[in-house]
Scaffold this active site. Structure first.
Site, short mmCIF file in Angstrom:
data_model
loop_
_atom_site.label_atom_id
_atom_site.label_comp_id
_atom_site.label_asym_id
_atom_site.label_seq_id
_atom_site.Cartn_x
_atom_site.Cartn_y
_atom_site.Cartn_z
N SER A 71 5.19 -2.19 -1.46
CA SER A 71 5.88 -3.69 -0.25
C SER A 71 7.15 -3.80 -0.13
O SER A 71 6.91 -4.77 -1.75
CB SER A 71 4.19 -3.25 -0.01
N ASP A 75 7.45 3.77 -3.20
CA ASP A 75 6.69 3.07 -1.86
C ASP A 75 6.30 1.91 -2.58
O ASP A 75 4.80 1.89 -2.56
CB ASP A 75 5.40 4.30 -0.89
N LYS A 91 6.97 -3.06 14.29
CA LYS A 91 6.84 -3.75 13.14
C LYS A 91 8.19 -4.41 11.99
O LYS A 91 9.13 -3.27 12.12
CB LYS A 91 6.05 -2.59 11.99
N ASP A 147 6.57 -6.56 0.97
CA ASP A 147 5.67 -7.93 0.32
C ASP A 147 5.89 -8.64 -0.38
O ASP A 147 6.49 -9.40 -1.16
CB ASP A 147 4.35 -7.52 1.34
N GLU A 199 1.05 -14.75 10.23
CA GLU A 199 2.14 -12.52 10.24
C GLU A 199 0.98 -12.42 12.00
O GLU A 199 0.68 -12.71 12.48
CB GLU A 199 1.61 -11.50 9.61
N VAL A 255 4.16 -9.18 6.60
CA VAL A 255 3.61 -10.10 5.30
C VAL A 255 5.28 -11.20 5.18
O VAL A 255 5.50 -11.89 4.72
CB VAL A 255 3.02 -10.55 4.67
N LYS A 257 -6.04 -3.48 -0.11
CA LYS A 257 -6.45 -2.55 0.03
C LYS A 257 -6.66 -1.40 -0.59
O LYS A 257 -5.31 -1.45 -1.33
CB LYS A 257 -6.98 -2.06 1.50
N1 PSU Z 1 -2.77 -4.59 4.80
C1 PSU Z 1 -4.04 -4.92 5.25
N2 PSU Z 1 -3.89 -5.28 6.77
C2 PSU Z 1 -2.28 -5.64 7.51
C3 PSU Z 1 -1.15 -4.42 6.49
C4 PSU Z 1 -1.57 -4.76 4.91
O1 PSU Z 1 -4.82 -5.01 4.21
O2 PSU Z 1 -1.97 -5.56 8.33
C5 PSU Z 1 0.43 -4.93 7.18
C6 PSU Z 1 1.07 -6.55 6.49
O3 PSU Z 1 1.46 -6.94 7.93
C7 PSU Z 1 1.77 -6.18 5.62
C8 PSU Z 1 2.43 -4.51 5.92
O4 PSU Z 1 2.53 -6.92 5.17
O5 PSU Z 1 1.05 -3.79 6.62
C9 PSU Z 1 3.00 -3.71 4.72
O6 PSU Z 1 3.21 -2.81 5.35
P1 PSU Z 1 4.32 -2.59 3.96
O7 PSU Z 1 3.43 -1.43 3.55
O8 PSU Z 1 5.30 -0.83 4.90
O9 PSU Z 1 5.00 -3.01 3.35
MN MN Z 2 6.10 1.24 2.12
#
Ligand code: PSU
Ligand code: MN
Length: 316
Positions: free
Chosen positions: A146, A144, A92, A148, A31, A112, A165
């Site tokens: 993700s 919320d 992003k 992903d 990514e 991701v 994390k």
């Molecule tokens: N978690 C990490 N490092 C990251 C991300 C998540 O430990 O860099 C980034 C990745 O690009 C992941 C995105 O795909 O955050 C997810 O964001 P969101 O929770 O807004 O979907």
């Molecule tokens: Mn989100």
């Protein structure tokens, strides 16, 4: 003969990536959101190169993915990585944002989820990221979750990571993956890892200890006609890990601060990560690097085992 992918209207393939795909050689997608939003310049650019080197050390060709001028770059050049690493304000881009950014033109940093969309279009079966998005704490009211996780159910790409994390709700993240039929395999470990920590305290549904069996499991998943991917985890090296109690305390403080400042939506992940990085300085930088390198290298080895398996089993 030129491969059809070389002329796909939405893909700009790097030369080395195109050659590898033509020859059935292993490729690992990566990514770019980690370059633009995860780390600061010049650490971000240096890290992107180290991650690519780790994929090569595992025997595969790296394909860092981004969006530019209405197309996916699949296999960024060093100049592309420098541009993404130094240009401010690159958005992003997760899956929901893709069609708009592709239509408008301009640069976009893939998460991701959106990297998996590109990887599947390019026929790249493996992807590596240190940490995936997941179900956020408090998701029962914020909703919320993700993208992903949703994208894992749609894109035929195996994802290698060090778990997620603990800014996230990891038990709910695992529940979500189970509900949505995403296989989770932990490499040489009984537990689901938590990025900075060897274990999240949660048992992983499956453990496999060798690359060849994982490659076979990936192929079996797709032989069953399943549309999505699989998640393969590898924990951080124990000597680089951070004490889970310390990570928890920092996360708690960061989450309260985020709530206080009204940080929500797609800005939350970056906010929490930066807060943790700051509070654990030195050590988290080292841990971050260890996780990134470890997962990229394993993805390289798995992609290699998978390419070999395909060569041996597919009709020529
Ligand atoms: N978690 C990490 N490092 C990251 C991300 C998540 O430990 O860099 C980034 C990745 O690009 C992941 C995105 O795909 O955050 C997810 O964001 P969101 O929770 O807004 O979907
Ligand atoms: Mn989100």
């Amino acid at each position: 003969m030129p491969h059809a992918l070389r002329t796909h209207p939405l893909l700009v393939l790097g030369e080395e990536v195109a050659d590898a795909l033509d020859d059935g050689k292993p490729v690992v997608a990566l990514e770019s959101n980690v370059i633009t939003h995860g780390l600061e310049y010049p650490h971000n650019v240096a890290t992107a190169h180290k991650v690519e080197d780790a994929v090569r050390a595992g025997g595969a060709v790296p394909a860092t993915i981004g969006v530019e001028k209405g197309r996916f770059l699949v296999g960024m050049t060093a100049a592309d990585i420098e541009r993404f690493g130094t240009t401010s304000g690159i958005p992003k881009v997760s899956s929901r944002d893709l069609p708009i950014i592709l239509a408008k033109g301009g640069l976009g940093a893939t998460t991701v989820a959106s990297s998996l969309v590109a990887a599947e279009l390019a026929n790249i079966p493996f992807f590596a990221s240190a940490g995936i998005g997941g179900v956020h704490r408090g998701a029962e009211t914020s909703m919320d979750i993700s993208s992903d996780l949703i994208q894992f159910t749609r894109s035929k790409v195996a994802v290698v990571c060090a778990g997620a994390k603990s800014i996230l709700d990891l038990p709910l993240t695992l529940e979500f993956l189970e509900t949505h039929c995403v296989p989770v395999i932990s490499y040489k470990s009984d537990d689901f890892p938590a990025f900075y920590c060897v274990s999240s305290g949660l048992r992983s549904p499956h453990r496999l200890d060798d690359e060849a069996t994982i490659a076979r499991a990936v192929e079996r998943h797709w032989a069953l006609g399943q549309p999505g991917g699989l998640l393969i985890t590898q924990p951080i090296r124990a000597e680089d890990a951070i004490d889970p109690h310390e990570v928890d305390a920092v996360m708690e403080r960061a989450m309260l601060a985020a709530e206080h400042e009204g940080i929500r939506g797609n800005a939350l992940t970056k906010y929490l990560m930066r807060a943790v990085d700051k509070a654990t300085s030195g050590r988290s930088a080292k841990a971050n690097m260890s996780v990134l390198i470890g997962t990229a290298e394993l993805a390289g080895r798995l992609a290699t085992a998978h390419a070999l398996y395909r060569r041996e089993t597919l009709p020529h």
